[in-house]
Design an enzyme around this catalytic site. Structure first.
Site, short mmCIF file in Angstrom:
data_model
loop_
_atom_site.label_atom_id
_atom_site.label_comp_id
_atom_site.label_asym_id
_atom_site.label_seq_id
_atom_site.Cartn_x
_atom_site.Cartn_y
_atom_site.Cartn_z
N PRO A 275 0.83 -1.21 0.00
CA PRO A 275 0.00 0.00 0.00
C PRO A 275 0.86 1.26 0.00
CG PRO A 275 0.11 -0.90 2.21
CD PRO A 275 0.86 -1.86 1.32
N CYS A 344 3.93 28.67 -15.98
CA CYS A 344 3.46 29.16 -17.27
C CYS A 344 2.82 28.05 -18.09
CB CYS A 344 4.63 29.77 -18.02
SG CYS A 344 5.34 31.10 -17.05
N1 LLP Z 1 2.91 -1.49 -6.03
C1 LLP Z 1 3.19 -1.18 -7.31
C2 LLP Z 1 3.89 -2.16 -8.13
C3 LLP Z 1 2.82 0.07 -7.83
O1 LLP Z 1 3.10 0.38 -9.09
C4 LLP Z 1 2.14 0.99 -6.99
C5 LLP Z 1 1.75 2.30 -7.49
C6 LLP Z 1 1.88 0.62 -5.65
C7 LLP Z 1 2.28 -0.63 -5.21
C8 LLP Z 1 1.18 1.53 -4.68
O2 LLP Z 1 -0.11 1.79 -5.09
P1 LLP Z 1 -1.13 2.60 -4.16
O3 LLP Z 1 -1.40 1.76 -2.93
O4 LLP Z 1 -0.48 3.87 -3.81
O5 LLP Z 1 -2.32 2.77 -4.99
N2 LLP Z 1 0.81 9.00 -9.33
C9 LLP Z 1 -0.49 8.39 -9.28
C10 LLP Z 1 -0.45 7.01 -8.70
C11 LLP Z 1 0.53 6.08 -9.39
C12 LLP Z 1 0.59 4.71 -8.77
C13 LLP Z 1 1.80 4.00 -9.25
N3 LLP Z 1 1.97 2.70 -8.70
C14 LLP Z 1 -1.43 9.31 -8.50
O6 LLP Z 1 -1.00 10.36 -8.04
O7 LLP Z 1 -2.61 9.01 -8.36
#
Ligand code: LLP
Length: 428
Positions: A275, A344
């Site tokens: 997470p 910008c």
């Molecule tokens: N594991 C892997 C292999 C991942 O690629 C990611 C996130 C996570 C875990 C963690 O996922 P989470 O629990 O945070 O959903 N920049 C985007 C989110 C990109 C997520 C990338 N991978 C945003 O700001 O919404």
């Protein structure tokens, strides 16, 4: 649940007023609540207390070493996607045996670094990567534990840029191909050891059904692997659990936990979770100061001193972040306005056509739920020094990353001397 609340008309992070922090450190500034981080870690961890499991916090969401260290002290492992994240994790005190390494493009030097560190496992995303790991492990006379990241072709029903488990996405290996790869590795690749199956289908997922669909598909694979005599010990379910930014109602980690535990019952596996957002998203805010307000012919604009270089999410995904005054002033009334930054680009905004308190120049605002993918995605675009980061713990706060200076902006850059230029012209 977080610890950013009003006391009277002032917004507090735990026991410290945001106004007080800003007086000392200025804006823009990221502020995190330690108590919220700890609470979120345990909400997740407790959801799996009845089964063997390991939480590997996903470093990319917020990679400040003080944030990492907070989770590590509670028992967390980490999910990394680069040599840089491995370096940060180790600096923060991570136990190598609790590190999983994901990502489609691991470089040779990064694989070597991870092997020398002795991480728990590589989450492998392509056959070529598995062969590369096998080769490098052989050269280093090491065995590399791996899981294959399967692409289960499940729709996580989230923003297309953060969907990862569909066939059209670059991530993972399709289930049938994955089975072939495990068998190939068993017979031919002597320096890699299959210990897990991995699956991460996307981010900001607010329903349970995509997770269940993904587990069902990986369960089939695990059964087939066992038939082939490949004994898997870990099932890594990745991250992805969503949070409330606006009106979303994602399942509480305990509901997610129950469903996952029911679905994986009897498999005899240790579950791994990665997470990110659910741990840090609502544990952080971005504080900014209003520089100017202006009335266009069509719109009101509130121009603040934070920009898309500090928080890229609204520009990139059109994402919603609540905006609150750091000090409420009830006599002001409300307006409908865009909150924009100094960059910008027309995409440099935090809110569009939002009903907001009538902010005035000099007012402070809190851009909420900015703890995940906020600072970690920030840049120096428009040559803006990156914001400072602050951690509040009870009644005290500490700067956990200093604001960058103009000098930092040109670190490592140099002007080419006239003499060098002359020799360049001569040879070309
Ligand atoms: N594991 C892997 C292999 C991942 O690629 C990611 C996130 C996570 C875990 C963690 O996922 P989470 O629990 O945070 O959903 N920049 C985007 C989110 C990109 C997520 C990338 N991978 C945003 O700001 O919404």
């Amino acid at each position: 649940m977080h610890f950013f609340d009003y006391r009277g008309n002032k917004l507090y992070a735990e026991g410290v007023s945001i106004e007080k922090i800003i007086k000392e450190v200025g804006t823009p500034c990221y502020i995190y609540s330690h108590k919220t981080l700890v609470r979120h870690y345990h909400a997740f961890d407790d959801a799996f207390s009845s089964v063997p499991h390991l939480i590997c916090y996903s470093v990319k969401a917020n990679s400040n070493i003080a944030v990492l260290n907070t989770f590590i002290k509670e028992g967390s492992g980490v999910d990394i996607v680069s040599g840089g994240e491995l370096f940060r994790a180790l600096k923060a005190g991570a136990n190598p045996k609790k590190i999983v390494y994901s990502g489609v493009g691991k470089r040779e030097d990064e694989i070597e670094y991870a092997l020398k560190t002795g991480i728990l496992m590589f989450n492998v995303e392509s056959p070529e990567e598995l062969r590369a790991i096998n080769k490098i492990a052989g050269r280093l006379k090491k065995k590399a534990n791996f899981a294959i990241r399967v692409n289960p072709d499940v729709d996580p029903k989230t923003h297309p840029y953060i969907s990862t488990g569909l066939k059209k996405n670059k991530f993972g290996i399709e289930t049938k191909e994955a089975l072939k790869e495990y068998v190939y590795a068993k017979n031919n690749l002597k320096n890699v050891v299959p210990i897990g199956v991995d699956c991460h289908i996307g981010s900001q997922i607010t329903q349970l059904s995509p997770f269940v669909d993904a587990i069902k598909k990986t369960k089939n694979l695990i059964a087939m692997l066992r038939k082939q005599g490949i004994d898997i010990k870990y099932l890594d379910m990745g991250g992805g659990l969503g949070i409330t930014y606006d009106k979303e109602a994602p399942p509480h980690p305990s509901r997610y936990g129950k469903v996952v535990c029911d679905e994986t019952k009897g498999l005899g596996l240790t579950l791994i979770f990665e997470p990110g957002r659910a741990m840090v998203g609502n544990a952080g805010i971005l504080a900014a100061k209003v520089l100017y307000t202006k009335q266009g012919t069509k719109k009101n604009f509130i121009i603040v001193d934070a920009g898309m270089n500090d928080l890229a999410r609204p520009s990139l995904y059109g994402s919603y972040h609540a905006i609150k005054p750091v000090v409420k002033n009830n006599s002001r009334g409300e307006i409908i306005a865009d909150v924009v930054g100094p960059i910008c680009e027309s995409g440099d905004f935090f809110a569009k056509d939002r009903e907001l308190p009538a902010f005035k120049s000099g007012d402070l605002m809190a851009i909420m739920s900015a703890g995940a993918y906020g600072f970690s995605m920030s840049s120096n675009y428009n040559s803006r020094p990156r914001a400072c980061e602050v951690m509040v713990n009870g009644n005290i706060f500490s700067v956990i990353r200093e604001r960058e200076t103009y000098k930092d902006l040109v670190k490592g850059e140099r002007v080419i001397k006239a003499k060098e230029l002359r020799s360049f012209c001569f040879y070309s």
